[in-house]
Design a protein around this motif. Structure first.
Motif, mmCIF file in Angstrom:
data_model
loop_
_atom_site.group_PDB
_atom_site.id
_atom_site.type_symbol
_atom_site.label_atom_id
_atom_site.label_comp_id
_atom_site.label_asym_id
_atom_site.label_seq_id
_atom_site.Cartn_x
_atom_site.Cartn_y
_atom_site.Cartn_z
ATOM 1 N N LYS A 126 1.572 1.350 -3.990
ATOM 2 C CA LYS A 126 0.197 1.822 -4.289
ATOM 3 C C LYS A 126 -0.645 0.702 -4.875
ATOM 4 O O LYS A 126 -1.528 0.915 -5.707
ATOM 5 N N LEU A 127 -0.357 -0.501 -4.411
ATOM 6 C CA LEU A 127 -0.989 -1.707 -4.922
ATOM 7 C C LEU A 127 -1.749 -2.382 -3.783
ATOM 8 O O LEU A 127 -1.220 -2.532 -2.684
ATOM 9 N N VAL A 128 -2.999 -2.799 -4.061
ATOM 10 C CA VAL A 128 -3.824 -3.487 -3.066
ATOM 11 C C VAL A 128 -3.580 -4.991 -3.169
ATOM 12 O O VAL A 128 -3.746 -5.578 -4.237
ATOM 13 N N VAL A 145 -4.212 2.162 -5.248
ATOM 14 C CA VAL A 145 -4.296 3.130 -4.155
ATOM 15 C C VAL A 145 -4.247 4.546 -4.739
ATOM 16 O O VAL A 145 -3.293 4.889 -5.444
ATOM 17 N N GLY A 162 -0.850 8.402 -5.555
ATOM 18 C CA GLY A 162 -1.365 7.536 -4.503
ATOM 19 C C GLY A 162 -0.682 7.716 -3.160
ATOM 20 O O GLY A 162 -0.749 6.829 -2.308
ATOM 21 N N ASN A 163 -0.062 8.872 -2.950
ATOM 22 C CA ASN A 163 0.662 9.079 -1.696
ATOM 23 C C ASN A 163 -0.271 9.622 -0.613
ATOM 24 O O ASN A 163 -0.279 10.806 -0.305
ATOM 25 N N VAL A 164 -1.040 8.723 -0.039
ATOM 26 C CA VAL A 164 -2.079 9.101 0.919
ATOM 27 C C VAL A 164 -1.708 8.577 2.300
ATOM 28 O O VAL A 164 -1.198 7.471 2.440
ATOM 29 N N ASP A 165 -1.989 9.396 3.324
ATOM 30 C CA ASP A 165 -1.775 8.922 4.687
ATOM 31 C C ASP A 165 -2.764 7.784 4.973
ATOM 32 O O ASP A 165 -3.929 7.861 4.608
ATOM 33 N N PHE A 215 0.839 -1.208 0.000
ATOM 34 C CA PHE A 215 0.000 0.000 0.000
ATOM 35 C C PHE A 215 0.869 1.252 0.000
ATOM 36 O O PHE A 215 0.707 2.160 -0.819
ATOM 37 N N LEU A 216 1.834 1.288 0.926
ATOM 38 C CA LEU A 216 2.649 2.500 1.092
ATOM 39 C C LEU A 216 3.638 2.697 -0.045
ATOM 40 O O LEU A 216 3.852 3.825 -0.497
ATOM 41 N N ARG A 217 4.250 1.613 -0.499
ATOM 42 C CA ARG A 217 5.418 1.743 -1.376
ATOM 43 C C ARG A 217 5.127 1.469 -2.841
ATOM 44 O O ARG A 217 5.892 1.894 -3.709
ATOM 45 N N LEU A 252 3.358 11.354 5.470
ATOM 46 C CA LEU A 252 3.947 10.327 4.602
ATOM 47 C C LEU A 252 4.827 10.964 3.535
ATOM 48 O O LEU A 252 5.917 10.482 3.224
#
Lengths: 333, 333
Positions: free
Chosen positions: A282-284, B284, B315-318, A278-280, B111
Motif C-alpha cells: 500500500k505504498l506509492v 494507497v 488500502g485493499n483496492v482493486d 501498491f498491491l502488497r 483482490l
C-alpha cells in the motif's frame, strides 16, 4: 583501514549529529513487509519506506541536515535537482523561514516541479544535456549570496541521508535480521554512502549495495574499475530520480570502501516493483525509488542470505506513469 | 456514567491487554501529514496510516487479538467478511498454525478474495442480500467445531481495534495535538468504538467520530435517534469495506456514550481523497478506507478545532478502481 577512513568526508559521528538535528522534524519511516513479496524473492524482504518521509522521499533528511546548520541571517539556499532534492531543500528552507532557489531540468516530472514551487521555492528550469546546471547554480549563488546545497556531494547532506541507515540498523535488529544485503536506489551515491557508514558502525552484518537503472550504472562500473566512471546516456530512463552522470568525489571513496557490488534493473522491472508495492505494501513508489525493490524481487540470484532489505527511496511519481505501471503489472504480480 | 461503563463489553484494560498481545506481531503504523492536505482542509490534518498494517488494514489488529487468545488445540476459526476482516483473520490463523474458513460476499473485490485464499484460508462465497451469511457461518462453525470471529461485535475484536486508539493518543501528543476530532471510517463500529474507549482513557481531548458513505449512514442515524437503525440499501457503494447494515449490539452503546456526531461522504469524495493520499502521502487507500480523510478534507465545516485526525483504515483496492480515482482527481487535488 584507519588511513582510508581519515580521508573520508563524513564520519558516523556526523551521522549521529544529523540524527539529533532531524529528531522531531523528519519522520522515522517504517520497515514494511509482506508474505507475498517474500514469495516472489524466495527470501524474506524488508522494505524501508522513505516515500513516507516528509516531501515523499529520503531527500528531506539531507536537506534538513544541511539547512538546519545555516545561520539564521543566511540570505537563502540554492539547489539543483530533478525534483526530490528540490522538494527536500525547499521544505527545509520553508521550515527555517529562508528563501530557496531550485534549479530543475525542464524534463523533470511536472508533479515535482509543481510541488517545489508550491513549497515556496523559486524554480529555475534548464535544458538537461544542453545547459550546464553547475554553471547556472554557481552564478546565481554568487550573485545573491545563496548557500549552495548540493544533492549528494556535500558532507552535511550525506550525513543526513545516513540517518536512514541508523534506523535500518535498529529496525533490522528488531526484525531479527543481522546478516543481509541492504539494496539502495543509487544516483550520485549520497544515500548509499550514508547508509554504508551507518551500517558499518551499527550493523556490521548488513552491507549496502547500490541499485541503478540500465544505462545509468555509473556506480556499478566505478566500483568495478576502482575509478569514477561516467554514463554515456543523459536521459531516457523512467528513473529520473537516479539518472546521475557519475558518483560524487565524496561519495565514491565511501562506497568503494564499504559497499558490495552494484545491481542493475530495467525500467520495466521498476514498473513491476511499483505494482507490487501498491498491491502488497500500500505504498506509492516512483520508478527510481523502486529500483532497489526491483533488484530484491527480480534479481534474487544476485544477493545472498535469508533476508534482503530494499530501501524504497521516493514516491513522487506522475499519476500517468503510476497508472501505466498498474495497467501493465497489477494483474501479474 | 459508572453504571453505563459497567454494561459495556470492552474496557480500557482489555485494550491494553490486546496491545501486549499485538506487540511484535502487528505494526505500529505511522501518523502522516502534508502541508498540501492542511491547505485543503484549512486546518492541520494528521492521518493514521492503517493501510500499512499487516494485511493492508486495521483488521489484523482485531483478528490477532482474538486468534492469539485461542487454545492451540482449537479446531480452527471461521469469519464472515467482505475482505479486510477476512484477510486479518486468515493471516492471524496462519501465524498461529490454525485452519481458517472465511465466508465472503461474491461481489467482494477480487483482490480481497484472492488474497484471503492466498493466505491459506478456505473461502466460501455467498450472494449478498440473498443468502444469510450468519446462518451459513453458524452452520459451518457447528459442523466443524470452528471458533467464530465476528467482524465487529466481538469483545476481543473491539479490544484489538482499540489499540489503534492507544497509538493515536501517543502520536497526537508527540505532534502537540491535544484537542481534535478523530474521524474514523465506520462500518459496524468496531474500530470507532475501540478508538473511542482508548481516547477516553489516554487522550480525553480527542473525540472519535464515525464517517460513513451515503446511504450507509446507519451509525450516524443511530447516534441521532438513540437506537439501532438499519440501512435500506444493501450494495452499490464503492466503499465495500464499510457497507454494514447496522451498528453492533456491543459497539453501539460505546459509540453512543463516547463518540461525536457522524459524518457522511460520497463515493466521489472518497475517490478524491484516494488521489490526495496518493499524491501527498504516498499511501494507497481503498474507497471505504478513505471515508475519514474525505470527511476531513471536504467537510471542514463539520469538525472543529485547529487540527483533525483522520484514520485511514485500509488500502485493499482493486487496481482499476484506483486508476479511476487518479484519472478523475489526480490533476485537481
Amino acid at each position: 583501514m584507519a588511513k582510508d577512513k581519515v580521508t573520508e568526508a563524513v564520519t558516523i559521528d556526523d551521522i549521529r549529529a544529523a540524527a539529533r538535528r532531524l529528531d522531531g522534524h523528519a519522520r522515522r519511516t517504517p520497515m514494511l513487509s509482506s508474505p507475498f513479496l517474500d514469495e516472489i524473492s524466495g527470501r524474506r524482504v524488508l522494505v524501508k519506506a522513505e516515500p513516507l518521509q516528509v516531501t515523499g522521499s529520503f531527500k528531506f533528511r539531507g536537506g534538513w541536515s544541511a539547512v538546519s546548520q545555516l545561520p539564521s541571517d543566511c540570505a537563502g539556499v540554492i539547489a539543483f535537482s530533478s525534483g526530490n532534492h528540490a522538494q527536500g531543500v525547499a521544505m527545509a528552507a520553508k521550515m527555517r523561514g529562508l528563501p530557496a532557489v531550485i534549479i530543475m531540468p525542464s524534463d523533470a516530472p511536472q508533479l515535482k516541479i509543481r510541488n517545489t514551487h508550491a513549497l515556496g521555492a523559486e524554480v529555475v528550469l534548464y535544458a538537461r544535456g544542453k545547459e550546464d546546471r553547475d554553471e547556472i547554480g554557481d552564478r546565481l549563488a554568487r550573485e545573491r549570496g545563496l548557500e549552495l546545497i548540493k544533492p549528494f556531494d556535500d558532507a552535511r547532506v550525506i550525513a543526513g541521508q545516513g540517518t536512514t541507515g541508523l534506523e535500518i540498523a535498529e529496525q533490522a535488529a528488531e526484525a531479527g535480521v543481522d546478516q543481509a544485503d541492504v539494496i539502495v536506489c543509487c544516483g550520485g551515491g549520497g544515500l548509499t554512502a550514508g547508509i554504508a557508514l551507518a551500517l558499518e558502525a551499527e550493523a556490521p552484518g548488513l552491507r549496502a549495495r547500490p541499485a541503478e537503472p540500465e544505462r545509468f550504472d555509473d556506480v556499478r562500473r566505478s566500483l568495478e574499475t576502482g575509478q569514477i566512471e561516467r554514463n554515456a546516456a543523459e536521459g531516457g530512463s523512467l528513473c529520473d530520480a537516479i539518472m546521475t552522470p557519475a558518483p560524487g568525489k565524496l561519495t565514491f571513496p565511501i562506497m568503494q570502501r564499504l559497499s558490495g557490488p552494484g545491481l542493475v534493473v530495467t525500467d520495466e522491472e521498476c514498473l513491476q516493483a511499483m505494482a507490487a508495492a501498491f498491491l502488497r505494501l500500500k505504498l506509492v513508489l516512483e520508478p527510481g525509488g523502486a529500483a532497489a525493490l526491483a533488484a530484491a524481487l527480480y534479481h534474487p540470484g544476485e544477493s545472498e542470505g535469508d533476508a534482503v532489505i530494499a530501501v524504497a527511496s521516493g514516491g513522487n511519481v506522475d499519476p500517468r506513469v503510476f497508472q501505466d505501471a498498474l495497467t501493465r503489472y497489477a494483474d501479474s504480480v
